[in-house]
Design an enzyme around this catalytic site. Structure first.
Site, mmCIF file in Angstrom:
data_model
loop_
_atom_site.group_PDB
_atom_site.id
_atom_site.type_symbol
_atom_site.label_atom_id
_atom_site.label_comp_id
_atom_site.label_asym_id
_atom_site.label_seq_id
_atom_site.Cartn_x
_atom_site.Cartn_y
_atom_site.Cartn_z
ATOM 1 N N CYS A 80 -13.110 -4.921 18.744
ATOM 2 C CA CYS A 80 -12.860 -4.145 19.963
ATOM 3 C C CYS A 80 -11.755 -3.107 19.772
ATOM 4 O O CYS A 80 -11.673 -2.150 20.546
ATOM 5 C CB CYS A 80 -12.472 -5.090 21.089
ATOM 6 S SG CYS A 80 -10.906 -5.959 20.766
ATOM 7 N N HIS A 95 -10.532 9.929 8.992
ATOM 8 C CA HIS A 95 -10.196 9.656 10.392
ATOM 9 C C HIS A 95 -10.772 10.721 11.326
ATOM 10 O O HIS A 95 -11.011 10.459 12.493
ATOM 11 C CB HIS A 95 -8.678 9.565 10.580
ATOM 12 C CG HIS A 95 -8.114 8.268 10.057
ATOM 13 N ND1 HIS A 95 -8.698 7.054 10.298
ATOM 14 C CD2 HIS A 95 -7.022 8.009 9.304
ATOM 15 C CE1 HIS A 95 -7.991 6.092 9.723
ATOM 16 N NE2 HIS A 95 -6.967 6.659 9.100
ATOM 17 N N GLU A 96 -10.995 11.920 10.813
ATOM 18 C CA GLU A 96 -11.536 12.971 11.676
ATOM 19 C C GLU A 96 -13.065 12.934 11.756
ATOM 20 O O GLU A 96 -13.670 13.736 12.486
ATOM 21 C CB GLU A 96 -11.057 14.346 11.183
ATOM 22 C CG GLU A 96 -11.586 14.746 9.813
ATOM 23 C CD GLU A 96 -10.679 15.759 9.091
ATOM 24 O OE1 GLU A 96 -9.508 15.418 8.827
ATOM 25 O OE2 GLU A 96 -11.133 16.878 8.808
ATOM 26 N N GLU A 122 -9.925 7.834 3.580
ATOM 27 C CA GLU A 122 -9.699 8.016 5.021
ATOM 28 C C GLU A 122 -9.128 9.388 5.388
ATOM 29 O O GLU A 122 -8.666 9.596 6.498
ATOM 30 C CB GLU A 122 -8.795 6.884 5.568
ATOM 31 C CG GLU A 122 -9.558 5.778 6.278
ATOM 32 C CD GLU A 122 -10.319 4.830 5.336
ATOM 33 O OE1 GLU A 122 -10.274 5.032 4.099
ATOM 34 O OE2 GLU A 122 -10.989 3.916 5.837
ATOM 35 N N TYR A 126 -6.493 10.978 3.995
ATOM 36 C CA TYR A 126 -5.071 11.191 3.729
ATOM 37 C C TYR A 126 -4.898 12.084 2.488
ATOM 38 O O TYR A 126 -5.876 12.507 1.871
ATOM 39 C CB TYR A 126 -4.364 9.843 3.550
ATOM 40 C CG TYR A 126 -4.302 9.016 4.823
ATOM 41 C CD1 TYR A 126 -3.575 9.460 5.926
ATOM 42 C CD2 TYR A 126 -4.973 7.796 4.927
ATOM 43 C CE1 TYR A 126 -3.516 8.705 7.098
ATOM 44 C CE2 TYR A 126 -4.918 7.040 6.093
ATOM 45 C CZ TYR A 126 -4.188 7.498 7.173
ATOM 46 O OH TYR A 126 -4.130 6.764 8.333
ATOM 47 N N CYS A 181 -5.249 -4.069 18.309
ATOM 48 C CA CYS A 181 -4.788 -3.721 16.957
ATOM 49 C C CYS A 181 -4.677 -2.199 16.840
ATOM 50 O O CYS A 181 -3.623 -1.631 17.080
ATOM 51 C CB CYS A 181 -5.673 -4.358 15.893
ATOM 52 S SG CYS A 181 -7.437 -4.079 16.101
ATOM 53 N N GLN A 198 -8.844 -3.208 20.649
ATOM 54 C CA GLN A 198 -7.988 -3.043 21.826
ATOM 55 C C GLN A 198 -6.519 -3.392 21.607
ATOM 56 O O GLN A 198 -5.649 -2.747 22.180
ATOM 57 C CB GLN A 198 -8.549 -3.868 22.990
ATOM 58 C CG GLN A 198 -9.702 -3.177 23.665
ATOM 59 C CD GLN A 198 -10.289 -4.005 24.790
ATOM 60 O OE1 GLN A 198 -11.417 -4.450 24.709
ATOM 61 N NE2 GLN A 198 -9.540 -4.223 25.835
ATOM 62 N N ALA A 208 -9.780 -8.134 28.986
ATOM 63 C CA ALA A 208 -9.660 -9.448 28.357
ATOM 64 C C ALA A 208 -8.369 -9.551 27.550
ATOM 65 O O ALA A 208 -7.803 -10.636 27.415
ATOM 66 C CB ALA A 208 -10.868 -9.690 27.471
ATOM 67 N N GLN A 227 0.832 -1.203 0.000
ATOM 68 C CA GLN A 227 0.000 0.000 0.000
ATOM 69 C C GLN A 227 0.868 1.254 0.000
ATOM 70 O O GLN A 227 1.791 1.378 0.813
ATOM 71 C CB GLN A 227 -0.943 0.063 1.206
ATOM 72 C CG GLN A 227 -1.937 1.220 1.026
ATOM 73 C CD GLN A 227 -2.762 1.530 2.246
ATOM 74 O OE1 GLN A 227 -2.241 1.935 3.283
ATOM 75 N NE2 GLN A 227 -4.068 1.338 2.140
ATOM 76 N N ALA A 258 -9.646 -15.842 30.246
ATOM 77 C CA ALA A 258 -8.303 -16.338 30.577
ATOM 78 C C ALA A 258 -8.294 -17.862 30.630
ATOM 79 O O ALA A 258 -7.448 -18.520 30.007
ATOM 80 C CB ALA A 258 -7.836 -15.752 31.914
ATOM 81 N N ARG A 265 -7.962 2.744 -3.581
ATOM 82 C CA ARG A 265 -8.903 2.814 -2.451
ATOM 83 C C ARG A 265 -9.612 4.156 -2.512
ATOM 84 O O ARG A 265 -9.015 5.212 -2.284
ATOM 85 C CB ARG A 265 -8.138 2.624 -1.146
ATOM 86 C CG ARG A 265 -9.020 2.694 0.065
ATOM 87 C CD ARG A 265 -9.023 1.387 0.822
ATOM 88 N NE ARG A 265 -9.570 1.598 2.146
ATOM 89 C CZ ARG A 265 -8.924 1.305 3.266
ATOM 90 N NH1 ARG A 265 -7.732 0.773 3.224
ATOM 91 N NH2 ARG A 265 -9.490 1.522 4.428
ATOM 92 N N ALA A 275 -9.389 -6.813 7.444
ATOM 93 C CA ALA A 275 -8.051 -6.705 8.027
ATOM 94 C C ALA A 275 -8.053 -7.373 9.393
ATOM 95 O O ALA A 275 -7.414 -8.401 9.606
ATOM 96 C CB ALA A 275 -7.649 -5.241 8.124
#
Ligand code: NAP
Ligand code: SF4
Length: 682
Positions: free
Chosen positions: A348, A263-264, A175, A177, A352, A350, A668, A111, A395, A225, A321
């Protein structure tokens, strides 16, 4: 019974598994592993790890993959010294990646991403010198010579990628950019041939594609893209987006991928509360407008969802992804009739995206091996050992299934009648329906690997010692913290477990004590009746104000929030507005959702007492009474370690993991990582 690799099966996913002929090559299926920055791109010394990360996905059958973004020059960096491909000296290390992927039977594109005004460094450039709302640096406006140089840099980057053995490139045009910035009036106020009219604004992307094709010849994949839904003000109109798609096709693109939201943008596009396939309708709108195959994306995580989208003609390919971080064998499992064993992405963010934004290497909450394939390796079993795992929360489940997959004999004890622990509460939160999937996955793995599952069984130290296990892994989790507020034994007071499980009725006015992740979850639970808009694309787009008619530029309409059935106060002792410590890429969505529901979020609260009148508090030195019908305690947790202590006293080898080990800020991600790492070394 599950089919094995060699069993011929009538696939339930005929569209997903159909080959795609690109003219000069044929992709084996409709799965594109979409670009995702992992942090490994930024240093050539990490390319060995990156090579194995991609090779694992290639072995898992992905049709085509795209690397994280590489800038074509220094000014296009995402951050100082970030990934870049602009000189011949940088080609060699990339061959490690392409050779590993090709040896595994896969294909991979690089990319090309010029960050434009999103570059987190003082050298950033953009069409105009307008700072973005999410970066501290004001970009320099590119001169017309600078635009020319940028065009050359894109084409050179593509040629270098070809020399490095890549099968193609993806030109990142969405996105928010650089390329996207040229397309929208909000960021492009130029008056030369690169700004002003629609034709001028789209000249840069079309030229980039044209010159890239010229540089790489015909038999090289070019994915463009395309930002099909900007979700910001003063952005592109639909007819402009269509015109761009057509010109990009004419300029030589092989495939058009879908980009959703800058993104904004303040509309969520990928978090777990976005409905599955919630944006494939956008790609569908483009379907009749271009001749080349279209790729759709966002919140498509399981083969059923992907098949549905393709069968309905929304797109020709699916880009994923995060689901391929969660399970490198996603495609192979779908193909071989083992989709019940796919490790799900629960969206989530969290491990990535949150990691990437914190400058840490990406991984996956559900699969800690992601991006650590060369480091977190299951050592071969040399002696068949017997392990007991106590507690079937995340867990315990991660530990038991990893041990069993390695070939050990495992007995899993759980005192309740179901596996999943706190995920069983999470899945009841509106917008977190996805949290039911891990239990499907772990449950099937336990069966597949013959784990002896003892539900409804409270583990007893003496009995466990008598069984002679090689070791006991204690994953007994946490117990809610008692905040010791006078009156906390009043009948109006509930713990979060009772509130979410629905075991007690809850009134119309509710005060929540504690505004951590669980306090926010409880507030969402109280302000949204089931079923939530996350299960209904039309309701969700209305709620967030996505204009599906495209009457407004950027597809940005007016939000239309459904009224909360309750009046809710969300409280914390710490000064300042609650929610600051929520996760980076998702916290803003939770804060915005609760604000829209009218939740009163208050910090700096001292809890005085609870009585028939409600919750008495002091805020800024002023006493107040919140006339609540119920008070719900979400004040954190404490480790549940009693069994571990008893076992240790009895001389049993014990390992303590998850919340039972450390309760503070338990999540988690930490629990599953710790469990998987331990299970890999036992
Ligand atoms: P937490 O995030 O640690 O929050 C605990 C809350 O209780 C804080 O707001 C704290 O604020 C308050 N508190 C602590 N001690 C108190 C006391 N003695 N009296 C009154 N209030 C007290 O814990 P949690 O909400 O239970 O969540 C547990 C873990 O699960 C967290 O790590 C969380 O990130 C994770 N989780 C994440 C999500 C998610 O969406 N990613 C969702 C649910 C849970 P003050 O000290 O300021 O009062
Ligand atoms: Fe999906 Fe969460 Fe894993 Fe990211 S960390 S890939 S969002 S499950």
């Amino acid at each position: 019974m599950l089919a094995t690799m060699s069993t011929p099966i009538a696939t339930p996913y005929p569209h997903l598994l159909a080959p795609l002929d690109l003219g000069f090559c044929t992709l084996p299926n409709r799965v594109l592993m979409g670009s995702m920055h992992t942090g490994l791109e930024d240093h050539a010394r990490d390319f060995g790890k990156l090579a194995e990360y991609f090779a694992a996905r290639a072995r898992g059958g992905v049709g085509l993959m795209v690397t994280g973004g590489f800038s074509p020059n220094i000014r296009g960096w995402l951050k100082p010294f970030a990934s870049r491909l602009s000189s011949r000296f940088q080609v060699g290390p990339h061959r490690r990646i392409t050779e590993a992927v090709h040896a595994a039977g896969g294909r991979i594109c690089l990319q090309i991403l010029h960050a434009g005004r999103y570059g987190y460094h003082p050298l950033s450039v953009a069409p105009s010198a307008i700072k973005s709302p999410i970066t501290p640096f004001t970009p320099r406006a590119l001169s017309s010579g600078g635009v020319e140089r940028t065009l050359r840099d894109f084409a050179r980057c593509a040629k270098l990628a070809q020399d490095a053995g890549y099968d193609g490139v993806e030109i990142m045009g969405s996105e928010g950019y650089l390329i996207n910035e040229f397309l929208a009036e909000r960021s492009n106020q130029r008056t030369d041939r690169w700004g002003g009219s629609v034709e001028n604004r789209m000249r840069l992307p079309v030229e980039i594609v044209r010159r890239t094709r010229e540089a790489v010849g015909r038999e090289f994949i070019i994915i463009y893209r395309l930002s099909m839904l900007d979700l910001v003000e003063r952005a592109q109109a639909w007819d402009e987006i269509v015109a761009l798609a057509q010109q990009v096709e004419a300029a030589g693109a092989t495939l058009v991928n879908t980009g959703i939201g800058w993104h904004e943008a303040r509309i969520p596009t990928i978090v777990t509360s976005v409905p599955r396939a919630g944006f494939s309708w956008v790609t569908r709108r483009m379907k009749e407008q271009v001749g080349i195959p279209l790729i759709t994306t966002n919140r498509i995580n399981l083969p059923e969802v992907a098949e549905y989208v393709l069968a309905h003609g929304d797109a020709d390919m699916i880009s994923m992804a995060r689901p391929l971080l969660a399970d490198p064998d996603w495609v192979a499992k779908a193909r071989d009739g083992r989709s019940a064993l796919i490790n799900p992405c629960i969206a989530c963010n969290q491990a990535c995206l949150d990691h990437v934004f914190e400058n840490k290497r990406a991984s996956c909450l559900m699969n800690p091996r992601a991006c650590h394939e060369t480091e977190l390796v299951d050592a071969p079993v040399t002696r068949k050992k017997r392990f007991a795992v106590v507690g079937a929360g995340p867990a315990g489940l991660a530990c038991a299934t990893t041990l069993a997959q390695r070939g050990y004999a495992v007995t899993l004890y759980e005192q309740s009648n179901e596996i999943g622990g706190q995920f069983n509460l999470a899945k009841r939160i509106p917008g977190k329906e996805e949290y039911a999937e891990p239990m499907r996955y772990w449950g099937n793995l336990l069966t597949e690997h013959n784990v002896d599952v003892q539900l409804g069984t409270r583990a007893d130290a003496a009995k466990m010692k008598a069984q002679g296990f090689d070791a006991v892994i204690v994953a007994t989790g946490v117990t809610p913290r008692d905040p010791h507020i006078p009156g906390s034994n009043h009948p109006m007071v509930l713990g979060y477990h009772d509130a979410i499980a629905g075991s007690k009725p809850i009134g119309k006015r509710v005060a929540i004590i504690g505004a951590g992740g669980i306090g926010f979850d409880v507030a969402e639970f109280l302000t949204q009746d089931a079923p939530s808009p996350s299960t209904d694309i039309a309701r969700w787009t209305r709620e967030w104000g996505v204009d599906t008619t495209f009457e407004q530029r950027g597809g940005l309409g007016k939000p239309n929030t459904e009224t909360s059935p309750r009046e809710v106060w969300l409280l914390q002792r710490t000064a300042g507005r609650p929610g600051k410590r929520l996760n980076k890429t998702t916290g803003w969505v939770h804060r915005a959702a609760l604000k829209a529901k009218g939740v009163k979020m208050l910090g700096g609260v001292t809890y005085e007492r609870i009585d028939d009148a409600g919750l008495h508090v002091t805020i800024d030195g002023k006493p107040q009474t919140l006339a609540a019908d119920n008070v719900i305690i979400c004040a954190g947790q404490e480790s549940n370690r009693s069994l571990a202590d008893e076992l240790q006293t009895a001389g049993v080898t014990v390992h303590v993991i998850g919340g039972a080990d450390v309760a503070a800020e338990l999540d988690a991600k930490r629990a599953i990582k710790q469990a998987t790492e331990l299970a890999a070394t036992l």
